[in-house]
Design a protein around this motif. Structure first.
Motif, PDB file in Angstrom:
ATOM      1  N   LEU A 229     -49.069  35.367  48.663  1.00 49.35           N
ATOM      2  CA  LEU A 229     -49.981  35.804  49.764  1.00 49.35           C
ATOM      3  C   LEU A 229     -50.884  34.818  50.141  1.00 49.35           C
ATOM      4  O   LEU A 229     -51.537  35.023  51.310  1.00 49.35           O
ATOM      5  CB  LEU A 229     -50.941  36.814  48.781  1.00 49.35           C
ATOM      6  N   GLY A 230     -50.665  33.779  49.801  1.00 47.72           N
ATOM      7  CA  GLY A 230     -51.497  32.416  50.323  1.00 47.72           C
ATOM      8  C   GLY A 230     -52.826  32.797  50.138  1.00 47.72           C
ATOM      9  O   GLY A 230     -53.661  32.276  50.802  1.00 47.72           O
ATOM     10  N   ALA A 231     -53.354  33.321  49.039  1.00 45.16           N
ATOM     11  CA  ALA A 231     -54.547  33.718  48.657  1.00 45.16           C
ATOM     12  C   ALA A 231     -55.048  32.783  47.408  1.00 45.16           C
ATOM     13  O   ALA A 231     -54.297  31.924  46.641  1.00 45.16           O
ATOM     14  CB  ALA A 231     -54.725  34.983  48.252  1.00 45.16           C
ATOM     15  N   SER A 232     -56.034  32.807  47.050  1.00 40.18           N
ATOM     16  CA  SER A 232     -56.856  32.198  45.947  1.00 40.18           C
ATOM     17  C   SER A 232     -56.904  33.073  44.599  1.00 40.18           C
ATOM     18  O   SER A 232     -57.273  34.353  44.813  1.00 40.18           O
ATOM     19  CB  SER A 232     -58.320  31.815  46.341  1.00 40.18           C
ATOM     20  N   HIS A 233     -56.922  32.683  43.492  1.00 44.63           N
ATOM     21  CA  HIS A 233     -57.185  33.446  42.357  1.00 44.63           C
ATOM     22  C   HIS A 233     -58.110  33.930  42.005  1.00 44.63           C
ATOM     23  O   HIS A 233     -58.261  35.041  41.636  1.00 44.63           O
ATOM     24  CB  HIS A 233     -56.769  32.405  40.869  1.00 44.63           C
ATOM     25  N   THR A 234     -59.213  33.544  42.637  1.00 45.06           N
ATOM     26  CA  THR A 234     -60.559  33.972  42.443  1.00 45.06           C
ATOM     27  C   THR A 234     -61.133  34.724  43.698  1.00 45.06           C
ATOM     28  O   THR A 234     -62.325  35.410  43.658  1.00 45.06           O
ATOM     29  CB  THR A 234     -61.591  32.736  42.428  1.00 45.06           C
ATOM     30  N   THR A 235     -60.158  35.185  44.424  1.00 41.65           N
ATOM     31  CA  THR A 235     -60.538  36.057  45.691  1.00 41.65           C
ATOM     32  C   THR A 235     -61.075  37.550  45.095  1.00 41.65           C
ATOM     33  O   THR A 235     -60.296  37.746  44.028  1.00 41.65           O
ATOM     34  CB  THR A 235     -59.346  36.361  46.732  1.00 41.65           C
ATOM     35  N   LYS A 236     -62.212  37.952  45.547  1.00 46.51           N
ATOM     36  CA  LYS A 236     -62.529  39.092  44.934  1.00 46.51           C
ATOM     37  C   LYS A 236     -62.082  40.272  45.531  1.00 46.51           C
ATOM     38  O   LYS A 236     -61.988  40.675  46.740  1.00 46.51           O
ATOM     39  CB  LYS A 236     -64.238  39.233  44.889  1.00 46.51           C
ATOM     40  N   VAL A 237     -61.673  41.245  44.550  1.00 42.54           N
ATOM     41  CA  VAL A 237     -60.925  42.609  44.789  1.00 42.54           C
ATOM     42  C   VAL A 237     -61.673  43.616  44.086  1.00 42.54           C
ATOM     43  O   VAL A 237     -61.626  43.544  42.848  1.00 42.54           O
ATOM     44  CB  VAL A 237     -59.482  42.380  44.838  1.00 42.54           C
ATOM     45  N   THR A 241     -61.584  39.479  40.024  1.00 39.59           N
ATOM     46  CA  THR A 241     -60.750  38.421  40.710  1.00 39.59           C
ATOM     47  C   THR A 241     -59.485  39.109  41.108  1.00 39.59           C
ATOM     48  O   THR A 241     -58.873  40.006  40.530  1.00 39.59           O
ATOM     49  CB  THR A 241     -60.530  37.041  39.843  1.00 39.59           C
ATOM     50  N   LEU A 242     -58.754  38.546  42.057  1.00 36.76           N
ATOM     51  CA  LEU A 242     -57.367  39.114  42.511  1.00 36.76           C
ATOM     52  C   LEU A 242     -56.322  38.659  41.371  1.00 36.76           C
ATOM     53  O   LEU A 242     -55.633  39.793  41.071  1.00 36.76           O
ATOM     54  CB  LEU A 242     -56.812  38.094  43.628  1.00 36.76           C
ATOM     55  N   ARG A 243     -56.584  37.726  40.629  1.00 36.19           N
ATOM     56  CA  ARG A 243     -55.438  37.696  39.563  1.00 36.19           C
ATOM     57  C   ARG A 243     -55.817  38.463  38.170  1.00 36.19           C
ATOM     58  O   ARG A 243     -54.779  39.063  37.579  1.00 36.19           O
ATOM     59  CB  ARG A 243     -55.902  36.117  38.839  1.00 36.19           C
ATOM     60  N   GLU A 244     -57.094  38.809  38.059  1.00 38.94           N
ATOM     61  CA  GLU A 244     -57.372  39.966  37.273  1.00 38.94           C
ATOM     62  C   GLU A 244     -56.675  41.457  37.355  1.00 38.94           C
ATOM     63  O   GLU A 244     -56.371  41.899  36.716  1.00 38.94           O
ATOM     64  CB  GLU A 244     -58.797  40.092  36.922  1.00 38.94           C
ATOM     65  N   VAL A 245     -57.016  41.442  38.722  1.00 38.96           N
ATOM     66  CA  VAL A 245     -56.492  42.860  39.308  1.00 38.96           C
ATOM     67  C   VAL A 245     -54.769  43.080  39.175  1.00 38.96           C
ATOM     68  O   VAL A 245     -54.252  43.910  38.737  1.00 38.96           O
ATOM     69  CB  VAL A 245     -56.736  43.026  40.760  1.00 38.96           C
ATOM     70  N   LEU A 246     -54.260  41.896  39.474  1.00 45.95           N
ATOM     71  CA  LEU A 246     -52.652  41.852  39.517  1.00 45.95           C
ATOM     72  C   LEU A 246     -52.209  41.716  37.959  1.00 45.95           C
ATOM     73  O   LEU A 246     -51.226  42.313  37.701  1.00 45.95           O
ATOM     74  CB  LEU A 246     -52.049  40.650  40.132  1.00 45.95           C
ATOM     75  N   ILE A 247     -52.990  41.223  37.080  1.00 46.06           N
ATOM     76  CA  ILE A 247     -52.556  41.390  35.701  1.00 46.06           C
ATOM     77  C   ILE A 247     -52.857  42.621  34.903  1.00 46.06           C
ATOM     78  O   ILE A 247     -51.916  43.154  34.445  1.00 46.06           O
ATOM     79  CB  ILE A 247     -53.388  40.188  34.955  1.00 46.06           C
ATOM     80  N   PHE A 300     -40.059  39.720  53.019  1.00 41.17           N
ATOM     81  CA  PHE A 300     -40.745  39.608  54.320  1.00 41.17           C
ATOM     82  C   PHE A 300     -41.766  38.292  54.315  1.00 41.17           C
ATOM     83  O   PHE A 300     -42.936  38.590  54.029  1.00 41.17           O
ATOM     84  CB  PHE A 300     -41.609  40.910  54.493  1.00 41.17           C
ATOM     85  N   SER A 301     -41.072  37.227  54.189  1.00 38.97           N
ATOM     86  CA  SER A 301     -41.894  36.029  53.750  1.00 38.97           C
ATOM     87  C   SER A 301     -42.558  35.656  54.687  1.00 38.97           C
ATOM     88  O   SER A 301     -43.634  34.658  54.381  1.00 38.97           O
ATOM     89  CB  SER A 301     -40.440  34.927  53.563  1.00 38.97           C
ATOM     90  N   GLY A 302     -42.636  36.079  55.888  1.00 32.69           N
ATOM     91  CA  GLY A 302     -43.646  35.593  56.785  1.00 32.69           C
ATOM     92  C   GLY A 302     -44.667  36.605  56.890  1.00 32.69           C
ATOM     93  O   GLY A 302     -45.734  36.322  57.690  1.00 32.69           O
ATOM     94  N   VAL A 303     -44.750  37.390  56.297  1.00 38.16           N
ATOM     95  CA  VAL A 303     -45.902  38.497  56.226  1.00 38.16           C
ATOM     96  C   VAL A 303     -46.822  38.308  55.015  1.00 38.16           C
ATOM     97  O   VAL A 303     -46.515  38.070  53.952  1.00 38.16           O
ATOM     98  CB  VAL A 303     -45.489  39.946  56.316  1.00 38.16           C
ATOM     99  N   ARG A 304     -48.295  38.027  55.431  1.00 37.18           N
ATOM    100  CA  ARG A 304     -49.095  37.922  54.255  1.00 37.18           C
ATOM    101  C   ARG A 304     -50.213  38.806  54.655  1.00 37.18           C
ATOM    102  O   ARG A 304     -51.366  38.657  55.226  1.00 37.18           O
ATOM    103  CB  ARG A 304     -49.656  36.369  54.455  1.00 37.18           C
ATOM    104  N   PRO A 305     -50.167  39.884  53.838  1.00 36.43           N
ATOM    105  CA  PRO A 305     -51.183  40.946  53.982  1.00 36.43           C
ATOM    106  C   PRO A 305     -52.406  40.480  53.365  1.00 36.43           C
ATOM    107  O   PRO A 305     -52.631  39.469  52.410  1.00 36.43           O
ATOM    108  CB  PRO A 305     -50.635  42.068  53.111  1.00 36.43           C
ATOM    109  N   HIS A 306     -53.634  41.089  53.688  1.00 37.96           N
ATOM    110  CA  HIS A 306     -54.902  40.666  53.341  1.00 37.96           C
ATOM    111  C   HIS A 306     -54.951  41.065  51.645  1.00 37.96           C
ATOM    112  O   HIS A 306     -54.153  42.267  51.270  1.00 37.96           O
ATOM    113  CB  HIS A 306     -56.069  41.580  53.983  1.00 37.96           C
TER     114      HIS A 306
END
Length: 533
Positions: A229-237, A241-247, A300-306
């Motif tokens: 995603l080209g994102a940070s682990h600590t991005t808030k969702v 954190t994004l990492r916590e949500v994905l886990i 879809f490697s060129g696509v990076r959703p928010h």
């Protein structure tokens, strides 16, 4: 999974029979498989009798879609003209496995009355069933409103919240105790005996029930997705954190249609068209069945959703359900499972079963996790402890029967017990061998019949062993024994039922018609019970 070869199409149900063409076609296929070794074909009346006996579906006739291996299109043809709830049950194949937290009838009723908005709870049906339920759900608002009646005008009864630990919607924390490998060196399988401590949460259960596990996704998989995603682990969702949500919160396999829809919204040209096709259930590149969330981002490697939009496009992480392999009467406060660990490779990338590898390697003794007990739907020991039982459970299908035996020993039940167990190799895949042999020596396990599919030149399964001892098995049935099957629904359960019909016909001196009726009656009266998946 291995490709299942359908049985040959032979004409058992004649064209003059009172069935639609779709019904006649499916019944022919079903009974060709069921009676491939039977001496005489089935009549249309026999076919209807078996389907009615198999389903116990009394309000609008038999349910001939009760087969997980039947293609969705064929199941839906068989349900044409039925009420909406019945067509929903056809979409689910009406397995009544309980993994959704309902049985199929109650799940379809809840969807039809809009008291349940989640359309993706049918675990055996997966994405295909979710798509069909979504399509059927859209019919609700299109249908003309039913006239008001006294009953419909009455205020709705408030939903009852199950006590903690009795529902997937109200789990409780239990403590992971230990794991031990059941296979020995040389096995091609990885199967674990898993133990939990329930004493701290006060949860109990009865044999035949299942245990729901809320597993967590692999950290490495979550990190790889974040990198794509080209994102940070600590991005808030959603406050985490994004990492916590994905886990902890979202499913990373398989990829939902909503993820393809998201990609189609933020791309153009051929990429958009391909994503749209996948969202509609098409398979433009022949890889749709292998696309989990990470594989979609790679495709879809060129696509990076928010990150926030990405998370919203994923489905909630669902619990996994396992047959309980212990008895509360024998070991109060403790519960065990028998779990096959799922690992496989697709396109050189290692894939992991969510809950099985979580239990096998990603949780440590003393850790707590969210769990619940799922009450069994028609899978339990007989009320009379003197009734003999025949248990057929190859592989991890032995789990509930270990529980049955331990419970009967703890309660002093005098009924005879016969277990059929099978696996690949006797020297490395004989689960609980010492325990079962000790139960046999003590007399509690009256008979132990084994089948090993890889020990000889020819594969040999539990249904083959059943046929070898068919005379004795028939004698037990004639004496009133209950028979139980646990394991794979797509092949093993069908093969076992086919063998049972053959045994009843041969050793019960019955015609095929009478044998089929006998087995159907066993199901109707609860003497033939299945826990299949």
């Amino acid at each position: 999974m291995n490709q299942i070869t359908p049985p040959p199409k032979i004409e058992i149900i004649p064209s003059s029979a009172p069935f639609s063409e779709a019904q006649r076609s499916w019944l022919n296929g079903f009974f060709a498989g069921l009676l491939s070794d039977a001496p005489t074909p089935l009549s249309a009346e026999q076919g209807a009798a078996v389907m009615q006996g198999a389903t116990g579906d009394g309000d609008d006739g038999e349910a001939p879609w009760h087969d997980q291996t039947m293609p969705m299109a064929d199941r839906m043809k068989l349900a044409e003209g039925r009420p909406l709830r019945r067509r929903m049950m056809a979409a689910m194949a009406q397995q009544d496995c309980g993994q959704c937290g309902y049985d199929c009838h109650n799940y379809s009723e809840a969807i039809a009355t809009k008291s349940e908005a989640r359309l993706n709870l049918c675990v055996p049906g997966g994405k295909e069933t979710a798509r069909m339920l979504k399509s059927l759900y859209e019919e609700i608002d299109k249908a003309p409103a039913a006239p008001a009646s006294a009953s419909s005008a009455a205020p709705a009864t408030p939903a009852v919240v199950a006590e903690p630990g009795r529902s997937r919607d109200n789990p409780i924390a239990a403590t992971f105790l230990s794991r031990r490998l059941l296979n020995k060196q040389g096995s091609e399988k990885e199967t674990w005996h898993i133990e939990f401590d329930l004493s701290g949460c006060g949860l109990d259960y009865v044999v035949g029930d299942s245990f729901g596990i809320f597993a967590r996704n692999d950290v490495g998989l979550a990190d790889q997705i974040i990198a794509l995603l080209g994102a940070s682990h600590t991005t808030k969702v959603n406050g985490k954190t994004l990492r916590e949500v994905l886990i902890d919160d979202v499913s990373l396999s398989p990829a939902p249609d909503s993820l393809f829809e998201l990609i189609s919204f933020i791309t153009g040209g051929a990429t958009r068209e391909k994503a749209r096709a996948l969202a509609q259930g098409e398979d433009p590149d022949g890889d749709a069945a292998t696309l989990d969330v990470m594989a979609v981002l790679q495709k879809f490697s060129g696509v990076r959703p928010h990150p926030e939009a990405f998370v919203e496009a994923l489905e909630p992480l669902q619990p996994r359900l396992y047959s309980i392999s212990s008895s509360h009467n024998a070991t109060p406060g403790k519960l065990s499972l028998t779990v096959d660990c799922v690992r496989y490779v697709i396109n050189k990338r290692k894939r992991l079963g969510l809950a099985s590898t979580f239990l096998a390697e990603r949780i440590n003794p003393g850790d707590e996790l969210k769990v619940y007990v799922q009450k069994a739907h028609g899978f339990a020991l007989p009320q009379d402890p003197k009734v003999p039982i025949i248990m057929i459970g190859p592989g991890t299908g032995v789990a509930p029967f270990r529980a049955f035996l331990l419970d009967r020993r703890a309660t002093g039940a005098p009924g005879k017990n016969w277990l059929f167990f099978g696996h690949q190799r006797s020297d490395c895949d004989f689960f609980y061998a010492d325990e079962l042999n000790a139960l046999k020596t003590s007399g509690l396990l009256t008979r132990l019949s084994l089948a090993w599919s890889r020990d000889g030149d020819k594969k040999f399964y539990v249904q083959d062993r059943m046929r070898e001892v068919g005379r004795e098995l028939w004698t037990w049935l004639a004496e009133g024994a209950n028979i139980y099957v646990c394991g794979d629904a797509k092949r093993m359960a069908k093969d076992v039922e086919r063998a049972l019909v053959d045994i009843v016909a041969q050793f019960g001196a019955r015609t095929t018609d009478e044998a089929v009726s006998f087995v159907g009656e066993l199901k109707k009266t609860g003497r033939f019970q299945q826990d299949v998946y």
